[in-house]
Design a protein around this motif. Structure first.
Motif, short mmCIF file in Angstrom:
data_model
loop_
_atom_site.label_atom_id
_atom_site.label_comp_id
_atom_site.label_asym_id
_atom_site.label_seq_id
_atom_site.Cartn_x
_atom_site.Cartn_y
_atom_site.Cartn_z
N LEU A 21 0.85 -1.39 0.01
CA LEU A 21 0.01 -0.02 0.01
C LEU A 21 0.88 1.25 0.08
CD1 LEU A 21 -2.83 -1.03 2.30
CD2 LEU A 21 -2.87 -0.96 -0.18
N ASP A 22 2.13 1.18 0.16
CA ASP A 22 3.07 2.29 0.30
C ASP A 22 2.77 3.36 1.10
OD1 ASP A 22 5.68 3.03 -0.70
OD2 ASP A 22 4.61 4.19 -2.58
N ILE A 23 2.35 2.77 2.25
CA ILE A 23 1.85 3.96 3.38
C ILE A 23 3.11 4.79 3.77
CG2 ILE A 23 -0.01 2.51 3.84
CD1 ILE A 23 1.64 1.78 6.62
N TRP A 24 4.26 4.64 3.60
CA TRP A 24 5.41 5.25 4.24
C TRP A 24 5.71 6.35 3.26
CZ3 TRP A 24 5.04 3.70 8.92
CH2 TRP A 24 5.04 2.49 9.23
N HIS A 25 4.97 6.72 2.20
CA HIS A 25 5.54 7.62 1.24
C HIS A 25 4.26 8.32 0.93
CE1 HIS A 25 9.42 6.46 0.36
NE2 HIS A 25 9.14 5.20 0.29
N LYS A 26 4.49 9.89 0.76
CA LYS A 26 3.16 10.71 0.17
C LYS A 26 2.89 10.15 -1.31
CE LYS A 26 4.77 14.60 2.90
NZ LYS A 26 5.36 15.91 2.86
N PRO A 27 1.85 10.62 -1.74
CA PRO A 27 1.43 10.29 -3.23
C PRO A 27 2.69 10.91 -4.18
CG PRO A 27 -0.27 11.01 -1.93
CD PRO A 27 0.87 11.31 -1.15
N VAL A 28 3.02 12.20 -3.74
CA VAL A 28 3.97 12.64 -4.62
C VAL A 28 4.98 13.25 -4.01
CG1 VAL A 28 4.68 14.52 -6.55
CG2 VAL A 28 2.38 13.27 -6.69
N GLU A 29 6.20 12.84 -4.06
CA GLU A 29 7.31 13.38 -3.20
C GLU A 29 8.64 13.82 -3.94
OE1 GLU A 29 7.25 10.59 0.73
OE2 GLU A 29 8.34 9.84 -0.99
N GLN A 30 9.29 14.76 -3.58
CA GLN A 30 10.42 15.28 -4.31
C GLN A 30 11.65 14.28 -3.98
OE1 GLN A 30 11.77 19.63 -3.94
NE2 GLN A 30 11.59 19.42 -6.27
N ILE A 31 12.50 13.98 -4.88
CA ILE A 31 13.57 13.16 -4.40
C ILE A 31 14.94 14.03 -4.24
CG2 ILE A 31 15.19 11.19 -4.94
CD1 ILE A 31 12.92 10.17 -6.74
N GLU A 32 14.88 14.83 -3.02
CA GLU A 32 16.03 15.74 -2.73
C GLU A 32 17.55 15.49 -3.16
OE1 GLU A 32 15.18 19.01 -2.17
OE2 GLU A 32 13.09 18.62 -1.79
N GLU A 33 17.68 14.27 -2.56
CA GLU A 33 19.10 13.60 -2.90
C GLU A 33 19.61 13.61 -4.43
OE1 GLU A 33 16.97 9.82 -2.11
OE2 GLU A 33 16.73 11.77 -1.36
N LEU A 34 18.81 13.64 -5.38
CA LEU A 34 19.12 13.60 -6.73
C LEU A 34 19.32 15.18 -7.40
CD1 LEU A 34 16.90 10.82 -8.09
CD2 LEU A 34 19.49 10.47 -7.55
N ILE A 35 18.36 16.00 -6.96
CA ILE A 35 18.43 17.37 -7.65
C ILE A 35 19.89 18.06 -7.53
CG2 ILE A 35 17.36 19.57 -7.47
CD1 ILE A 35 14.84 18.21 -6.25
N GLY A 36 20.33 18.46 -8.74
CA GLY A 36 21.62 19.01 -8.81
C GLY A 36 22.73 17.97 -9.08
N GLN A 37 22.52 16.67 -9.04
CA GLN A 37 23.32 15.73 -9.44
C GLN A 37 23.73 15.58 -10.82
OE1 GLN A 37 25.26 14.23 -6.95
NE2 GLN A 37 24.04 15.71 -5.63
N ASN A 38 24.72 14.90 -11.16
CA ASN A 38 25.02 14.48 -12.69
C ASN A 38 24.00 13.28 -13.03
OD1 ASN A 38 26.30 12.84 -14.85
ND2 ASN A 38 27.45 14.79 -14.69
N TYR A 39 23.19 13.41 -14.19
CA TYR A 39 22.51 12.19 -14.53
C TYR A 39 23.20 10.98 -14.65
CZ TYR A 39 20.11 8.91 -17.54
OH TYR A 39 19.72 7.91 -17.89
N HIS A 40 24.46 10.94 -15.22
CA HIS A 40 25.27 9.58 -15.57
C HIS A 40 25.74 8.99 -14.14
CE1 HIS A 40 24.88 10.41 -19.71
NE2 HIS A 40 25.48 11.63 -19.39
N ASP A 41 26.07 9.86 -13.00
CA ASP A 41 26.42 9.41 -11.96
C ASP A 41 25.28 8.74 -10.93
OD1 ASP A 41 28.95 10.06 -12.40
OD2 ASP A 41 28.86 12.02 -11.11
N ALA A 42 24.00 9.38 -11.14
CA ALA A 42 22.97 8.96 -10.48
C ALA A 42 22.06 7.65 -11.13
CB ALA A 42 21.63 10.06 -10.49
N HIS A 43 22.55 7.74 -12.55
CA HIS A 43 21.85 6.38 -13.34
C HIS A 43 22.69 5.09 -12.91
CE1 HIS A 43 21.92 3.50 -16.61
NE2 HIS A 43 20.56 3.75 -16.72
N LYS A 44 23.83 5.45 -12.76
CA LYS A 44 25.01 4.11 -12.17
C LYS A 44 24.95 3.89 -10.52
CE LYS A 44 28.60 5.73 -14.47
NZ LYS A 44 30.30 6.19 -14.48
N ILE A 45 24.52 4.91 -9.80
CA ILE A 45 24.48 4.79 -8.34
C ILE A 45 22.96 4.45 -7.69
CG2 ILE A 45 25.06 6.05 -5.88
CD1 ILE A 45 27.34 7.56 -7.70
#
Length: 120
Positions: A21-45
């Motif tokens: 039921l995914d009760i620990w998350h809001k219906p829409v949440e921002q993923i703060e730790e990804l914003i400002g990161q390089n796409y290629h690094d985030a894709h791998k990690i």
């Protein structure tokens, strides 16, 4: 022994239901730790797999409600073309918007986690 078994079953069922039921998350949440990161690094990690969906959009064109949130970051962009990547999971999706900025060519300018039952 019966009490312990019943307790373990209740824990397993409770964990499974809360995960499903995914009760620990809001219906829409921002993923703060990804914003400002390089796409290629985030894709791998962070993602480890290729996205399930990819499309490009022009930030200067009319944007739908789903993509409209990136207008808040328009001033950091050095190019009007944005790449949108989405990964599908059992209970949710993760979408990132990647654009060219002064800092890097493939900077994640927005990232959200969306429950599967949310519609835009």
């Amino acid at each position: 022994m019966k009490k312990l078994l019943v307790f373990i079953i209740i824990l397993v069922v409770g964990f499974t239901v809360s995960w499903y039921l995914d009760i620990w998350h809001k219906p829409v949440e921002q993923i703060e730790e990804l914003i400002g990161q390089n796409y290629h690094d985030a894709h791998k990690i962070y993602f480890h797999t290729d996205p399930d969906k990819h499309y490009k959009l022009n930030i200067n064109s009319d944007l739908n409600e789903f993509d409209g949130g990136i207008l808040n970051e328009k001033e950091i962009l050095t190019d009007s073309i944005i790449h949108v990547y989405t990964w599908n999971y059992t209970t949710h999706k993760k979408t990132i918007w990647v654009g060219k900025t002064k800092k890097m060519k493939t900077q994640i300018i927005d990232a959200i986690r969306i429950s599967n039952d949310v519609e835009f």
